[in-house]
Design a protein around this motif. Structure first.
Motif, PDB file in Angstrom:
ATOM      1  N   GLU A 240      -9.897  -3.893  50.215  1.00  0.00           N
ATOM      2  CA  GLU A 240      -9.797  -4.747  49.033  1.00  0.00           C
ATOM      3  C   GLU A 240     -11.166  -5.058  48.468  1.00  0.00           C
ATOM      4  OE1 GLU A 240      -7.881  -8.357  50.364  1.00  0.00           O
ATOM      5  OE2 GLU A 240      -9.806  -9.318  50.749  1.00  0.00           O
ATOM      6  N   LEU A 241     -11.152  -5.460  47.207  1.00  0.00           N
ATOM      7  CA  LEU A 241     -12.363  -5.975  46.578  1.00  0.00           C
ATOM      8  C   LEU A 241     -11.984  -7.172  45.720  1.00  0.00           C
ATOM      9  CD1 LEU A 241     -12.835  -4.871  43.276  1.00  0.00           C
ATOM     10  CD2 LEU A 241     -12.556  -2.769  44.562  1.00  0.00           C
ATOM     11  N   LYS A 242     -12.899  -8.117  45.625  1.00  0.00           N
ATOM     12  CA  LYS A 242     -12.660  -9.358  44.902  1.00  0.00           C
ATOM     13  C   LYS A 242     -13.743  -9.541  43.844  1.00  0.00           C
ATOM     14  CE  LYS A 242     -10.573 -11.617  48.935  1.00  0.00           C
ATOM     15  NZ  LYS A 242     -10.654 -12.774  49.866  1.00  0.00           N
ATOM     16  N   ILE A 243     -13.318 -10.023  42.686  1.00  0.00           N
ATOM     17  CA  ILE A 243     -14.239 -10.236  41.569  1.00  0.00           C
ATOM     18  C   ILE A 243     -14.074 -11.661  41.068  1.00  0.00           C
ATOM     19  CG2 ILE A 243     -14.924  -9.474  39.257  1.00  0.00           C
ATOM     20  CD1 ILE A 243     -13.411  -6.817  39.953  1.00  0.00           C
ATOM     21  N   VAL A 244     -15.184 -12.363  40.940  1.00  0.00           N
ATOM     22  CA  VAL A 244     -15.204 -13.722  40.398  1.00  0.00           C
ATOM     23  C   VAL A 244     -16.306 -13.771  39.345  1.00  0.00           C
ATOM     24  CG1 VAL A 244     -15.558 -16.167  40.868  1.00  0.00           C
ATOM     25  CG2 VAL A 244     -14.392 -14.729  42.566  1.00  0.00           C
ATOM     26  N   LEU A 245     -15.992 -14.276  38.168  1.00  0.00           N
ATOM     27  CA  LEU A 245     -17.031 -14.427  37.148  1.00  0.00           C
ATOM     28  C   LEU A 245     -16.725 -15.624  36.268  1.00  0.00           C
ATOM     29  CD1 LEU A 245     -16.592 -11.784  34.303  1.00  0.00           C
ATOM     30  CD2 LEU A 245     -14.837 -12.258  35.961  1.00  0.00           C
ATOM     31  N   ASP A 246     -17.776 -16.298  35.853  1.00  0.00           N
ATOM     32  CA  ASP A 246     -17.679 -17.408  34.909  1.00  0.00           C
ATOM     33  C   ASP A 246     -19.026 -17.526  34.220  1.00  0.00           C
ATOM     34  OD1 ASP A 246     -19.381 -18.864  36.680  1.00  0.00           O
ATOM     35  OD2 ASP A 246     -17.634 -19.612  37.780  1.00  0.00           O
ATOM     36  N   SER A 247     -19.244 -18.602  33.515  1.00  0.00           N
ATOM     37  CA  SER A 247     -20.482 -18.745  32.750  1.00  0.00           C
ATOM     38  C   SER A 247     -21.701 -18.978  33.631  1.00  0.00           C
ATOM     39  CB  SER A 247     -20.344 -19.897  31.739  1.00  0.00           C
ATOM     40  OG  SER A 247     -20.048 -21.113  32.408  1.00  0.00           O
ATOM     41  N   ASP A 248     -21.497 -19.229  34.932  1.00  0.00           N
ATOM     42  CA  ASP A 248     -22.612 -19.501  35.838  1.00  0.00           C
ATOM     43  C   ASP A 248     -22.993 -18.306  36.700  1.00  0.00           C
ATOM     44  OD1 ASP A 248     -22.848 -22.193  35.035  1.00  0.00           O
ATOM     45  OD2 ASP A 248     -21.197 -22.759  36.374  1.00  0.00           O
ATOM     46  N   LYS A 249     -22.011 -17.456  37.029  1.00  0.00           N
ATOM     47  CA  LYS A 249     -22.299 -16.424  38.027  1.00  0.00           C
ATOM     48  C   LYS A 249     -21.337 -15.253  37.900  1.00  0.00           C
ATOM     49  CE  LYS A 249     -19.280 -18.416  41.561  1.00  0.00           C
ATOM     50  NZ  LYS A 249     -18.643 -19.317  40.593  1.00  0.00           N
ATOM     51  N   PHE A 250     -21.732 -14.157  38.551  1.00  0.00           N
ATOM     52  CA  PHE A 250     -20.848 -13.011  38.762  1.00  0.00           C
ATOM     53  C   PHE A 250     -20.914 -12.661  40.228  1.00  0.00           C
ATOM     54  CE2 PHE A 250     -20.375  -8.515  39.599  1.00  0.00           C
ATOM     55  CZ  PHE A 250     -19.170  -8.219  38.971  1.00  0.00           C
ATOM     56  N   GLU A 251     -19.746 -12.342  40.820  1.00  0.00           N
ATOM     57  CA  GLU A 251     -19.723 -11.944  42.222  1.00  0.00           C
ATOM     58  C   GLU A 251     -18.638 -10.894  42.432  1.00  0.00           C
ATOM     59  OE1 GLU A 251     -18.445 -13.951  46.448  1.00  0.00           O
ATOM     60  OE2 GLU A 251     -19.975 -15.004  45.249  1.00  0.00           O
ATOM     61  N   ILE A 252     -18.979  -9.853  43.166  1.00  0.00           N
ATOM     62  CA  ILE A 252     -18.015  -8.843  43.587  1.00  0.00           C
ATOM     63  C   ILE A 252     -18.248  -8.572  45.057  1.00  0.00           C
ATOM     64  CG2 ILE A 252     -19.515  -6.949  42.814  1.00  0.00           C
ATOM     65  CD1 ILE A 252     -16.955  -5.319  42.260  1.00  0.00           C
ATOM     66  N   SER A 253     -17.177  -8.550  45.837  1.00  0.00           N
ATOM     67  CA  SER A 253     -17.286  -8.310  47.273  1.00  0.00           C
ATOM     68  C   SER A 253     -16.185  -7.364  47.705  1.00  0.00           C
ATOM     69  CB  SER A 253     -17.200  -9.621  48.061  1.00  0.00           C
ATOM     70  OG  SER A 253     -15.973 -10.289  47.793  1.00  0.00           O
TER      71      SER A 253
ATOM     72  N   VAL B 138     -17.021  -1.870  40.210  1.00  0.00           N
ATOM     73  CA  VAL B 138     -15.721  -1.612  40.845  1.00  0.00           C
ATOM     74  C   VAL B 138     -15.661  -0.173  41.346  1.00  0.00           C
ATOM     75  CG1 VAL B 138     -13.221  -1.527  40.469  1.00  0.00           C
ATOM     76  CG2 VAL B 138     -14.565  -3.391  39.468  1.00  0.00           C
ATOM     77  N   ASP B 139     -16.163   0.750  40.538  1.00  0.00           N
ATOM     78  CA  ASP B 139     -16.191   2.161  40.939  1.00  0.00           C
ATOM     79  C   ASP B 139     -16.970   2.354  42.241  1.00  0.00           C
ATOM     80  OD1 ASP B 139     -14.711   2.944  38.741  1.00  0.00           O
ATOM     81  OD2 ASP B 139     -16.454   3.532  37.552  1.00  0.00           O
ATOM     82  N   ASN B 140     -18.089   1.632  42.393  1.00  0.00           N
ATOM     83  CA  ASN B 140     -18.888   1.757  43.610  1.00  0.00           C
ATOM     84  C   ASN B 140     -18.094   1.315  44.839  1.00  0.00           C
ATOM     85  OD1 ASN B 140     -21.070   2.700  42.175  1.00  0.00           O
ATOM     86  ND2 ASN B 140     -22.169   0.761  42.142  1.00  0.00           N
ATOM     87  N   SER B 141     -17.336   0.223  44.693  1.00  0.00           N
ATOM     88  CA  SER B 141     -16.515  -0.231  45.809  1.00  0.00           C
ATOM     89  C   SER B 141     -15.434   0.786  46.142  1.00  0.00           C
ATOM     90  CB  SER B 141     -15.869  -1.590  45.469  1.00  0.00           C
ATOM     91  OG  SER B 141     -16.838  -2.612  45.383  1.00  0.00           O
ATOM     92  N   ILE B 142     -14.857   1.389  45.118  1.00  0.00           N
ATOM     93  CA  ILE B 142     -13.816   2.396  45.344  1.00  0.00           C
ATOM     94  C   ILE B 142     -14.395   3.625  46.032  1.00  0.00           C
ATOM     95  CG2 ILE B 142     -12.308   4.029  44.136  1.00  0.00           C
ATOM     96  CD1 ILE B 142     -11.594   1.763  42.238  1.00  0.00           C
ATOM     97  N   ASP B 143     -15.631   3.994  45.676  1.00  0.00           N
ATOM     98  CA  ASP B 143     -16.271   5.101  46.384  1.00  0.00           C
ATOM     99  C   ASP B 143     -16.444   4.769  47.870  1.00  0.00           C
ATOM    100  OD1 ASP B 143     -16.416   6.862  44.299  1.00  0.00           O
ATOM    101  OD2 ASP B 143     -18.493   6.404  43.777  1.00  0.00           O
ATOM    102  N   GLY B 144     -16.742   3.500  48.162  1.00  0.00           N
ATOM    103  CA  GLY B 144     -16.816   3.090  49.562  1.00  0.00           C
ATOM    104  C   GLY B 144     -15.471   3.239  50.255  1.00  0.00           C
ATOM    105  N   ALA B 145     -14.403   2.848  49.563  1.00  0.00           N
ATOM    106  CA  ALA B 145     -13.058   3.002  50.114  1.00  0.00           C
ATOM    107  C   ALA B 145     -12.737   4.473  50.370  1.00  0.00           C
ATOM    108  CB  ALA B 145     -12.034   2.387  49.159  1.00  0.00           C
ATOM    109  N   LYS B 146     -13.178   5.352  49.474  1.00  0.00           N
ATOM    110  CA  LYS B 146     -12.897   6.783  49.635  1.00  0.00           C
ATOM    111  C   LYS B 146     -13.709   7.393  50.778  1.00  0.00           C
ATOM    112  CE  LYS B 146     -11.986   9.089  45.761  1.00  0.00           C
ATOM    113  NZ  LYS B 146     -12.065   9.624  44.392  1.00  0.00           N
ATOM    114  N   ARG B 147     -14.879   6.840  51.051  1.00  0.00           N
ATOM    115  CA  ARG B 147     -15.636   7.311  52.211  1.00  0.00           C
ATOM    116  C   ARG B 147     -14.917   6.941  53.508  1.00  0.00           C
ATOM    117  NH1 ARG B 147     -20.113   5.991  48.883  1.00  0.00           N
ATOM    118  NH2 ARG B 147     -20.162   3.833  49.641  1.00  0.00           N
ATOM    119  N   LEU B 148     -14.315   5.739  53.528  1.00  0.00           N
ATOM    120  CA  LEU B 148     -13.589   5.305  54.722  1.00  0.00           C
ATOM    121  C   LEU B 148     -12.265   6.050  54.883  1.00  0.00           C
ATOM    122  CD1 LEU B 148     -14.038   1.408  54.697  1.00  0.00           C
ATOM    123  CD2 LEU B 148     -15.220   3.085  56.126  1.00  0.00           C
ATOM    124  N   ARG B 149     -11.593   6.321  53.753  1.00  0.00           N
ATOM    125  CA  ARG B 149     -10.277   6.964  53.792  1.00  0.00           C
ATOM    126  C   ARG B 149     -10.311   8.223  52.919  1.00  0.00           C
ATOM    127  NH1 ARG B 149      -6.685   2.441  54.461  1.00  0.00           N
ATOM    128  NH2 ARG B 149      -7.741   1.006  55.900  1.00  0.00           N
TER     129      ARG B 149
END
Length: 451
Positions: free
Chosen positions: A64-77, A42-53
Motif C-alpha cells: 500500500e501507499l498513502k498520500i496526505v496533502l494540504d496547504s502546510d505539507k505533502f507526504e507520501i509513504s 505514486v509511480d515510484n512507489s508502484i515500481d517498488g511494489a513491482k520489484r517486490l512482486r
C-alpha cells in the motif's frame, strides 16, 4: 556536475557553460503540473511494489501507499521495499537516469527525473526516510540553501545505516515536503484540487488497484473499478495479443475493443504503458478518430455522440520502459515512433467493424420497437472485465433481422389560437398538443382525395 566559479581556471579555449542551480531547478519544474508531479511519486512507489512482486499480472495484495496533502505539507509513504543505501547514493537522486543503474523490469518510472522534479516543485524543504531489509537512511534538504550553494552538486544523509536485518513488512519509503511553495500551498489546500487529484490517481493506477494494491488518499482507500466491455447476447469484444521487437527490447501488446455503457464522456480509446494509463477516453486523431483513409485502407469518421458506446483498450508492456511510446510526463504518446504507428493502424482496423455496428444500431431507431434486433442484443449483454476476456478474435455481432425499411418520418409544426387548440384537445380527448396534431393529421389524410 560541478559549479564553476569566477576564479576557476579556464584555458584560453574553454567556455564556462555550467547552469546555475536555481535556473536548473526552475527549468526542471516549470513544464509539469502539480497533479502530474504527484503521480510521478505514486509511480515510484508502484515500481517498488513491482520489484517486490515481479510479474506481468502478479498479486499486489498487502502492499500500500498513502498520500496526505494540504496547504502546510505533502507526504507520501509506502511499504514497497524502500530505496537501497547505495542506490540512493549513486543513482536515485541524480538528475536523469545514470548509466549503470539497473532499471526495474516493467517499470513505470523511466527518465529519472520524476522524484526530484516533484520535490523541488512542491516546497522549500523535503525529507526522505527509507528502509530496506538491509539498510536505511534519512535525507533532509533545504532547497533554497542548496540552490544558492556552489561546488559539487550533492546532498548528504542526515543519518544512515547498513548491514541491517529488517523484516520485509517493515520496509518502505516516506517522503515529506514542508513548507510548501506559495502556488503549491494554494492548490494542495483546495478541496476541488484534492478531489480531482484523488479521482485522477484512481483512474491512471486502476490496473494496479485491480491487482490488489491499496492506495489511501486523504484517509480514504481508492476503489478498483475494472475496465469493462459488453459480452453476450451475440456480442463478442475484439481481442488480439502479440509482440513487437524494438531494437534490443520487446513490447507485449494487447488490444481490446467493443462496446460499453452509453457515455459520450467515457467513450474512446484508453492506452496503458506498463500498466500506467497514458490516454483516457481519447476521441482525437491521435487514436484514429479522423475523417480520412489511412495507410491501412480503413476510412474512419471523427468522433460524435452516435459512438458513445465505443470502448477500446491498448496495453503495451515492456521490461525496458524506454522502448514504450510515452512522453516524460506520461500525458500522451509519441506518435512518431514505429511502435505507435504500428499500433495506430491496428486500432483503426479494430474500430471499423464496431463503428459499422453502431451505425446499424442508429438506423434501427427508424424501425418499430419490436424490430430492433441489434438493440435487443445490447440489452441482453453484460459488462465484463477485460481481464476476464480470453477469446481471441475480431468483434462479433448477431446478424440483424432483415425486412423492409420503414419509410422515413418527418415533423409538422404550426400555431393556432390557444383557446381553439384547447377546445379541440378536449373534444378529441388528446393528452397533449402533439397527440392532437397526430389525430388531426390522420383524419385529414383519410379524408383527402389522393386519387
Amino acid at each position: 556536475m560541478v559549479d564553476l566559479q569566477d576564479d576557476t581556471p579556464l584555458s584560453d579555449d574553454e567556455i564556462d557553460v555550467t547552469p546555475t542551480r536555481a535556473l536548473f531547478v526552475e527549468m526542471l519544474t516549470r513544464d509539469i503540473q502539480l497533479d502530474r508531479a504527484v503521480l510521478d511519486l505514486v509511480d515510484n512507489s508502484i515500481d517498488g511494489a513491482k520489484r517486490l512482486r515481479p510479474g506481468h499480472d502478479s498479486d499486489l495484495t498487502g502492499l500500500e501507499l498513502k498520500i496526505v496533502l494540504d496547504s502546510d505539507k505533502f507526504e507520501i509513504s509506502d511499504n514497497c521495499g524502500g530505496i537501497g543505501h547505495d542506490i540512493a547514493r549513486r543513482y536515485a537522486f541524480r538528475f536523469g537516469r545514470a548509466k549503470g543503474m539497473a532499471a526495474t523490469p516493467g517499470s513505470v518510472g523511466q527518465f529519472g527525473v520524476g522524484m526530484k522534479r516533484a520535490l523541488f516543485k512542491f516546497g522549500h524543504r523535503f525529507e526522505v526516510v527509507s528502509t530496506t531489509i538491509s539498510d536505511e537512511f534519512v535525507l533532509r534538504v533545504n532547497v533554497d540553501e542548496w540552490e544558492q550553494a556552489t561546488g559539487p552538486w550533492k546532498f548528504a544523509f542526515e543519518s544512515s545505516a547498513t548491514g541491517l536485518s529488517k523484516p520485509i513488512e517493515n520496509t518502505g519509503t516516506t517522503i515529506r515536503v514542508s513548507p510548501l511553495r506559495s502556488d503549491t500551498q494554494a492548490q494542495f489546500g483546495s478541496k476541488t484540487f484534492q478531489n480531482a487529484l484523488g479521482r485522477q490517481i484512481q483512474s491512471v493506477q486502476q490496473q494496479y488497484l485491480d491487482r490488489g494494491l491499496r492506495i489511501v488518499f486523504d484517509g480514504k482507500s481508492l476503489l478498483a473499478t475494472p475496465w469493462k466491455l459488453l459480452q453476450g447476447g451475440g456480442l463478442e469484444p475484439m481481442f488480439t495479443e502479440d509482440s513487437l521487437s524494438i531494437g534490443v527490447g520487446e513490447i507485449k501488446r494487447r488490444i481490446y475493443a467493443g462496446l460499453g455503457q452509453s457515455s459520450p464522456q467515457e467513450a474512446g480509446w484508453y492506452v496503458f504503458c506498463n500498466g500506467r494509463l497514458i490516454l483516457a477516453a481519447d476521441q482525437s486523431k491521435t487514436t484514429g478518430w479522423e475523417r480520412d483513409e489511412g495507410s491501412e485502407g480503413v476510412t474512419m469518421p471523427k468522433f460524435h455522440g452516435q459512438f458513445s458506446r465505443f470502448r477500446g483498450y491498448v496495453f503495451l508492456d515492456a521490461e525496458d520502459a524506454s522502448v514504450l511510446p510515452w512522453n516524460t510526463t506520461k500525458t500522451g504518446v509519441d506518435t512518431d515512433t514505429d511502435v505507435w504507428r504500428n499500433t495506430y493502424s491496428e486500432m483503426r482496423r479494430a474500430m471499423r467493424p464496431i463503428i459499422d455496428f453502431l451505425n446499424k444500431v442508429s438506423d434501427e431507431n427508424e424501425r418499430p420497437v419490436n424490430d430492433r434486433s441489434l438493440t435487443e442484443a445490447i440489452a441482453k449483454s453484460m459488462a465484463v472485465s477485460v481481464r476476464s476476456i480470453v477469446r481471441s478474435g475480431p468483434f462479433s455481432t448477431p446478424v440483424a433481422r432483415s425486412g423492409p425499411k420503414p419509410p422515413p418520418w418527418t415533423s409538422i409544426q404550426f400555431s393556432r389560437p390557444k383557446s381553439q387548440v384547447d377546445e379541440l384537445r378536449t373534444h378529441y380527448d388528446a393528452g397533449s398538443n402533439s397527440e392532437l396534431g397526430g389525430i388531426l393529421f390522420d383524419e385529414a389524410f383519410k379524408a383527402s382525395d389522393r386519387n
